[in-house]
Enzyme design. Structure first.
Site, PDB file in Angstrom:
ATOM      1  N   GLN A 116       0.807  -1.228   0.000  1.00 37.60           N
ATOM      2  CA  GLN A 116       0.000   0.000   0.000  1.00 37.60           C
ATOM      3  C   GLN A 116       0.839   1.277   0.000  1.00 37.60           C
ATOM      4  OE1 GLN A 116      -2.393   1.071   3.123  1.00 37.60           O
ATOM      5  NE2 GLN A 116      -1.022   0.342   4.718  1.00 37.60           N
ATOM      6  N   ILE A 117       1.982   1.289   0.674  1.00 40.81           N
ATOM      7  CA  ILE A 117       2.829   2.493   0.575  1.00 40.81           C
ATOM      8  C   ILE A 117       3.396   2.589  -0.846  1.00 40.81           C
ATOM      9  CG2 ILE A 117       4.940   3.649   1.373  1.00 40.81           C
ATOM     10  CD1 ILE A 117       4.449   2.477   4.138  1.00 40.81           C
ATOM     11  N   ARG A 130       3.111  -4.103  10.530  1.00 45.25           N
ATOM     12  CA  ARG A 130       2.468  -4.398  11.813  1.00 45.25           C
ATOM     13  C   ARG A 130       0.957  -4.380  11.601  1.00 45.25           C
ATOM     14  NH1 ARG A 130       2.323  -0.858  17.155  1.00 45.25           N
ATOM     15  NH2 ARG A 130       2.356   0.850  15.675  1.00 45.25           N
ATOM     16  N   ASN A 181      11.588  -9.029   9.515  1.00 41.12           N
ATOM     17  CA  ASN A 181      12.096  -7.945   8.675  1.00 41.12           C
ATOM     18  C   ASN A 181      13.617  -7.806   8.673  1.00 41.12           C
ATOM     19  OD1 ASN A 181       9.741  -7.161   7.407  1.00 41.12           O
ATOM     20  ND2 ASN A 181       9.053  -6.013   9.180  1.00 41.12           N
ATOM     21  N   VAL A 214      12.054   2.589   5.173  1.00 43.88           N
ATOM     22  CA  VAL A 214      10.716   2.934   5.675  1.00 43.88           C
ATOM     23  C   VAL A 214      10.153   1.779   6.499  1.00 43.88           C
ATOM     24  CG1 VAL A 214       8.351   3.514   4.975  1.00 43.88           C
ATOM     25  CG2 VAL A 214      10.298   4.451   3.699  1.00 43.88           C
ATOM     26  N   ASN A 231       9.321  -1.147   8.978  1.00 44.53           N
ATOM     27  CA  ASN A 231       9.594  -1.278  10.407  1.00 44.53           C
ATOM     28  C   ASN A 231      10.226  -2.614  10.777  1.00 44.53           C
ATOM     29  OD1 ASN A 231       8.775   1.194  11.514  1.00 44.53           O
ATOM     30  ND2 ASN A 231       6.650   0.670  11.036  1.00 44.53           N
ATOM     31  N   ASP A 237       6.867  11.268  11.377  1.00 40.65           N
ATOM     32  CA  ASP A 237       6.617  11.720  12.753  1.00 40.65           C
ATOM     33  C   ASP A 237       6.810  13.241  12.851  1.00 40.65           C
ATOM     34  OD1 ASP A 237       6.653   8.819  13.866  1.00 40.65           O
ATOM     35  OD2 ASP A 237       8.534   9.024  12.801  1.00 40.65           O
ATOM     36  N   HIS A 241      11.715   5.502  15.570  1.00 40.36           N
ATOM     37  CA  HIS A 241      10.381   5.595  14.955  1.00 40.36           C
ATOM     38  C   HIS A 241       9.492   4.567  15.656  1.00 40.36           C
ATOM     39  CE1 HIS A 241       7.075   5.882  12.210  1.00 40.36           C
ATOM     40  NE2 HIS A 241       7.143   4.590  11.970  1.00 40.36           N
TER      41      HIS A 241
END
Ligand code: NAD
Ligand code: LMR
Length: 332
Positions: A16-17, A93, A106, A130, A132, A160, A188
């Site tokens: 989705q990103i 997540r 990851n 990007v 996580n 953020d 982050h």
């Protein structure tokens, strides 16, 4: 003659990103309205069909700056000669999961993709992680790509930073462009410290413009710290459009520079400034110039801020140890 195209890798490009980021890069939001790009899109075989669909849509959009699209599940082909690598690929997540739950999946991806970048990318490749845990994935990438200069490996805390700007703008009823020099320190994650002590709203200290110290020391901080989880709760998926937009901001400012007297937050390899732990990727206020960044020095840190910096630094040291443990277990 026009500029030569810049090759931009997006990993996890069928996600989705990726879907929000690829068109922004292709339309000039990352590198400017006069800079052609060639997109290298990587995903894993189960997502290959969807990745091809993204490529079809990019072609159908007829972006004038888009000079080519390589959509592949082959990491060597994807990383070949890239100038910029935006590393989004991984397992996100989900509701109810802690960030540490996604760690073991990851970090091994980042170890193997580090080697591919080192082998195939342009020597001066600029990397933005990007996915996580973003800081620790970036650290693992750095450790496993020793020929890429450490200063070229960064992680995204600009989202953020932008969230903090947005909260102050909303609270003061000011356009967000008037809010400057907030800082995200550290990880982050919810341990990050969003700091407004040096920021301004239309030239006035944020503290004066907001005129509510309890909000600044309380709900403001927790809202920014918890914003990612709040978006997951609302959408059932993690932030995508704001993450893509912030990734463009991060790379654009890194390459084109920050205006004089203005800084942004970036996760960078720590030199121990402000008492942060060394040898972790820590978010600092940075100024960018001539394609490089430097940590803004000399900001006053009060006891409240020092405690918050210590907490987020401690978490990063713990995350690093956990990541190394996960990698050791996966290599057995
Ligand atoms: P997503 O699940 O929609 O997309 C992830 C994509 O990565 C998927 O298409 C998946 O197939 C792909 N992928 C998995 N393993 C891969 C590999 N080895 N190589 C290449 N691609 C691979 O997730 P998303 O919502 O796009 O989020 C992506 C990541 O970004 C997550 O880790 C999420 O937590 C993180 N995130 C970070 C920030 C930030 O500010 N740093 C903000 C939002 C999300
Ligand atoms: C975000 O800040 O939106 C994401 O990092 C949240 C997450 O954990 O995916």
């Amino acid at each position: 003659m026009g500029k030569a195209p810049i090759k931009v890798l997006i990993t996890g490009a069928a996600g989705q990103i990726g879907y929000a980021l690829a068109p922004r890069v292709a339309s000039g939001s990352m590198l400017g309205a006069d800079q052609p790009v060639i997109l290298h899109l990587l995903d894993i075989p189960p997502a290959a069909q969807s990745l091809d669909g993204v490529k079809m849509e990019l072609i159908d959009s007829a972006f004038p700056l888009l000079h080519g699209v390589v959509a592949t599940t082959d990491v060597d082909e994807a990383t070949k000669d890239v100038d910029i690598a935006v590393m989004v690929g991984g397992f996100p997540r989900k509701a109810g999961m802690e960030r540490k739950d996604v760690m073991s999946k990851n970090v091994s991806i980042y170890k193997s993709q580090a080697s591919a970048l080192e082998k195939n990318a342009k020597p001066g490749v600029k990397v933005l992680v990007v996915a996580n845990p973003a800081n620790t994935n970036a650290l693992i990438l750095k450790e496993n790509a020793p020929s890429i200069p450490p200063e070229n490996i960064t992680c995204l805390t600009r989202l953020d930073h932008n969230r903090a700007l947005g909260q102050v703008a909303e609270r003061t009823g000011t356009p967000v462009s008037e809010v400057k020099n907030v800082i995200i320190w550290g990880n982050h994650s919810s341990s990050q410290y969003p700091d407004v002590a040096h920021g301004t709203v239309a030239g006035k200290p944020i503290k004066e413009a907001v005129a509510d110290d309890a909000w600044l020391a309380g709900d403001f901080i927790s809202t920014v710290q918890q914003r990612g989880a709040a978006i997951i709760k609302m959408r059932g998926m993690s932030s995508a459009l704001s993450a893509a937009s912030s990734a463009c901001d991060h790379i654009r400012d890194w390459i084109k520079g920050t205006p004089s007297g203005t800084w942004v937050s970036m996760g960078v390899f720590s030199d121990g400034s402000y008492g942060a732990p060394k040898d972790v990727v820590f978010s600092f206020p940075v100024e960018c110039k001539d394609g490089g960044w430097s940590i803004v020095q000399g900001l006053k840190i009060d006891d409240f801020a020092a405690g918050k910096l210590k907490a987020t630094g401690d978490e990063l040291v713990e995350e690093k140890a956990l990541a190394l443990e996960c990698l050791a277990e996966s290599s057995q």
